[in-house]
Design a protein around this motif. Sequence first.
Motif, PDB file in Angstrom:
ATOM      1  N   GLY A 165       0.795  -1.218   0.000  1.00 52.18           N
ATOM      2  CA  GLY A 165       0.000   0.000   0.000  1.00 52.18           C
ATOM      3  C   GLY A 165       0.830   1.272   0.000  1.00 52.18           C
ATOM      4  N   THR A 166       2.122   1.155  -0.270  1.00 52.16           N
ATOM      5  CA  THR A 166       2.985   2.338  -0.222  1.00 52.16           C
ATOM      6  C   THR A 166       3.324   2.886  -1.603  1.00 52.16           C
ATOM      7  N   ALA A 167       2.932   2.168  -2.648  1.00 55.48           N
ATOM      8  CA  ALA A 167       3.299   2.593  -4.005  1.00 55.48           C
ATOM      9  C   ALA A 167       2.399   3.718  -4.482  1.00 55.48           C
ATOM     10  N   ASP A 168       3.003   4.667  -5.174  1.00 60.16           N
ATOM     11  CA  ASP A 168       2.173   5.716  -5.755  1.00 60.16           C
ATOM     12  C   ASP A 168       1.548   5.181  -7.040  1.00 60.16           C
ATOM     13  N   GLN A 169       0.448   5.781  -7.435  1.00 61.53           N
ATOM     14  CA  GLN A 169      -0.303   5.306  -8.592  1.00 61.53           C
ATOM     15  C   GLN A 169       0.470   5.435  -9.899  1.00 61.53           C
ATOM     16  N   LEU A 170       1.307   6.443 -10.008  1.00 60.66           N
ATOM     17  CA  LEU A 170       2.081   6.626 -11.230  1.00 60.66           C
ATOM     18  C   LEU A 170       3.057   5.471 -11.439  1.00 60.66           C
ATOM     19  N   THR A 171       3.710   5.047 -10.366  1.00 57.00           N
ATOM     20  CA  THR A 171       4.634   3.920 -10.448  1.00 57.00           C
ATOM     21  C   THR A 171       3.894   2.648 -10.847  1.00 57.00           C
ATOM     22  N   LEU A 172       2.755   2.398 -10.208  1.00 55.82           N
ATOM     23  CA  LEU A 172       1.968   1.217 -10.550  1.00 55.82           C
ATOM     24  C   LEU A 172       1.504   1.268 -11.997  1.00 55.82           C
ATOM     25  N   GLN A 173       1.078   2.437 -12.440  1.00 54.41           N
ATOM     26  CA  GLN A 173       0.609   2.592 -13.808  1.00 54.41           C
ATOM     27  C   GLN A 173       1.734   2.294 -14.812  1.00 54.41           C
ATOM     28  N   ARG A 174       2.924   2.767 -14.536  1.00 57.03           N
ATOM     29  CA  ARG A 174       4.055   2.514 -15.424  1.00 57.03           C
ATOM     30  C   ARG A 174       4.428   1.036 -15.462  1.00 57.03           C
ATOM     31  N   LEU A 175       4.413   0.400 -14.304  1.00 58.95           N
ATOM     32  CA  LEU A 175       4.728  -1.029 -14.252  1.00 58.95           C
ATOM     33  C   LEU A 175       3.686  -1.847 -15.007  1.00 58.95           C
ATOM     34  N   LYS A 176       2.426  -1.483 -14.843  1.00 55.16           N
ATOM     35  CA  LYS A 176       1.360  -2.202 -15.535  1.00 55.16           C
ATOM     36  C   LYS A 176       1.438  -1.994 -17.044  1.00 55.16           C
ATOM     37  N   LYS A 177       1.796  -0.803 -17.467  1.00 51.53           N
ATOM     38  CA  LYS A 177       1.935  -0.532 -18.898  1.00 51.53           C
ATOM     39  C   LYS A 177       3.075  -1.366 -19.495  1.00 51.53           C
ATOM     40  N   LYS A 178       4.174  -1.461 -18.776  1.00 54.99           N
ATOM     41  CA  LYS A 178       5.307  -2.274 -19.225  1.00 54.99           C
ATOM     42  C   LYS A 178       4.901  -3.747 -19.300  1.00 54.99           C
ATOM     43  N   LYS A 179       4.126  -4.192 -18.309  1.00 59.33           N
ATOM     44  CA  LYS A 179       3.664  -5.576 -18.281  1.00 59.33           C
ATOM     45  C   LYS A 179       2.761  -5.875 -19.473  1.00 59.33           C
ATOM     46  N   LEU A 180       1.876  -4.944 -19.816  1.00 54.72           N
ATOM     47  CA  LEU A 180       1.011  -5.121 -20.981  1.00 54.72           C
ATOM     48  C   LEU A 180       1.817  -5.157 -22.276  1.00 54.72           C
ATOM     49  N   TRP A 181       2.842  -4.306 -22.379  1.00 58.04           N
ATOM     50  CA  TRP A 181       3.702  -4.310 -23.552  1.00 58.04           C
ATOM     51  C   TRP A 181       4.399  -5.666 -23.695  1.00 58.04           C
ATOM     52  N   LEU A 182       4.881  -6.185 -22.575  1.00 60.81           N
ATOM     53  CA  LEU A 182       5.539  -7.491 -22.593  1.00 60.81           C
ATOM     54  C   LEU A 182       4.565  -8.590 -23.018  1.00 60.81           C
ATOM     55  N   ARG A 183       3.336  -8.525 -22.503  1.00 67.16           N
ATOM     56  CA  ARG A 183       2.334  -9.527 -22.868  1.00 67.16           C
ATOM     57  C   ARG A 183       2.066  -9.483 -24.376  1.00 67.16           C
ATOM     58  N   ASP A 184       2.004  -8.274 -24.912  1.00 68.31           N
ATOM     59  CA  ASP A 184       1.780  -8.119 -26.348  1.00 68.31           C
ATOM     60  C   ASP A 184       2.953  -8.695 -27.147  1.00 68.31           C
ATOM     61  N   MET A 185       4.160  -8.429 -26.709  1.00 69.01           N
ATOM     62  CA  MET A 185       5.338  -8.961 -27.399  1.00 69.01           C
ATOM     63  C   MET A 185       5.380 -10.481 -27.319  1.00 69.01           C
ATOM     64  N   ILE A 186       5.031 -11.027 -26.171  1.00 68.91           N
ATOM     65  CA  ILE A 186       4.991 -12.483 -26.005  1.00 68.91           C
ATOM     66  C   ILE A 186       3.999 -13.083 -27.004  1.00 68.91           C
ATOM     67  N   ALA A 187       2.836 -12.476 -27.117  1.00 77.17           N
ATOM     68  CA  ALA A 187       1.815 -12.976 -28.043  1.00 77.17           C
ATOM     69  C   ALA A 187       2.300 -12.893 -29.488  1.00 77.17           C
ATOM     70  N   ARG A 188       2.958 -11.806 -29.847  1.00 78.53           N
ATOM     71  CA  ARG A 188       3.456 -11.648 -31.224  1.00 78.53           C
ATOM     72  C   ARG A 188       4.538 -12.676 -31.549  1.00 78.53           C
ATOM     73  N   ILE A 189       5.429 -12.908 -30.597  1.00 73.32           N
ATOM     74  CA  ILE A 189       6.488 -13.888 -30.827  1.00 73.32           C
ATOM     75  C   ILE A 189       5.894 -15.293 -30.928  1.00 73.32           C
ATOM     76  N   GLU A 190       4.951 -15.605 -30.043  1.00 74.89           N
ATOM     77  CA  GLU A 190       4.315 -16.923 -30.102  1.00 74.89           C
ATOM     78  C   GLU A 190       3.582 -17.119 -31.428  1.00 74.89           C
ATOM     79  N   ASP A 191       2.916 -16.071 -31.911  1.00 71.88           N
ATOM     80  CA  ASP A 191       2.234 -16.169 -33.209  1.00 71.88           C
ATOM     81  C   ASP A 191       3.233 -16.429 -34.330  1.00 71.88           C
ATOM     82  N   ARG A 192       4.387 -15.834 -34.232  1.00 71.19           N
ATOM     83  CA  ARG A 192       5.419 -16.019 -35.270  1.00 71.19           C
ATOM     84  C   ARG A 192       6.017 -17.424 -35.185  1.00 71.19           C
ATOM     85  N   LEU A 193       6.280 -17.898 -33.967  1.00 76.94           N
ATOM     86  CA  LEU A 193       6.901 -19.207 -33.796  1.00 76.94           C
ATOM     87  C   LEU A 193       5.917 -20.359 -33.989  1.00 76.94           C
TER      88      LEU A 193
END
Length: 74
Positions: free
Chosen positions: A40-68
């Motif tokens: 409960g100590t994290a600011d919302q901006l930090t959480l938002q940035r981490l979640k955005k990075k996580k979504l980007w990674l999920r998208d990249m994982i899906a694209r690579i899996e589709d290619r492979l």
Amino acid sequence: MNAYRDLSMKTDEVLRVELEEFRREHGDLDAAIRALQERGTADQLTLQRLKKKKLWLRDMIARIEDRLYPDIIA
């Protein structure tokens, strides 16, 4: 992000290594986000940035899996 276009220029072996790296990083981010939310100590901006990075990674994982592992309907 140019990573989308770069997929077509990489070998399957390189994509497999990147896929494992992205999966590990995605899991690490998931654990970090959970830990910050539980404390409960994290600011919302930090959480938002981490979640955005996580979504980007999920998208990249899906694209690579589709290619492979393309869906081939027989």
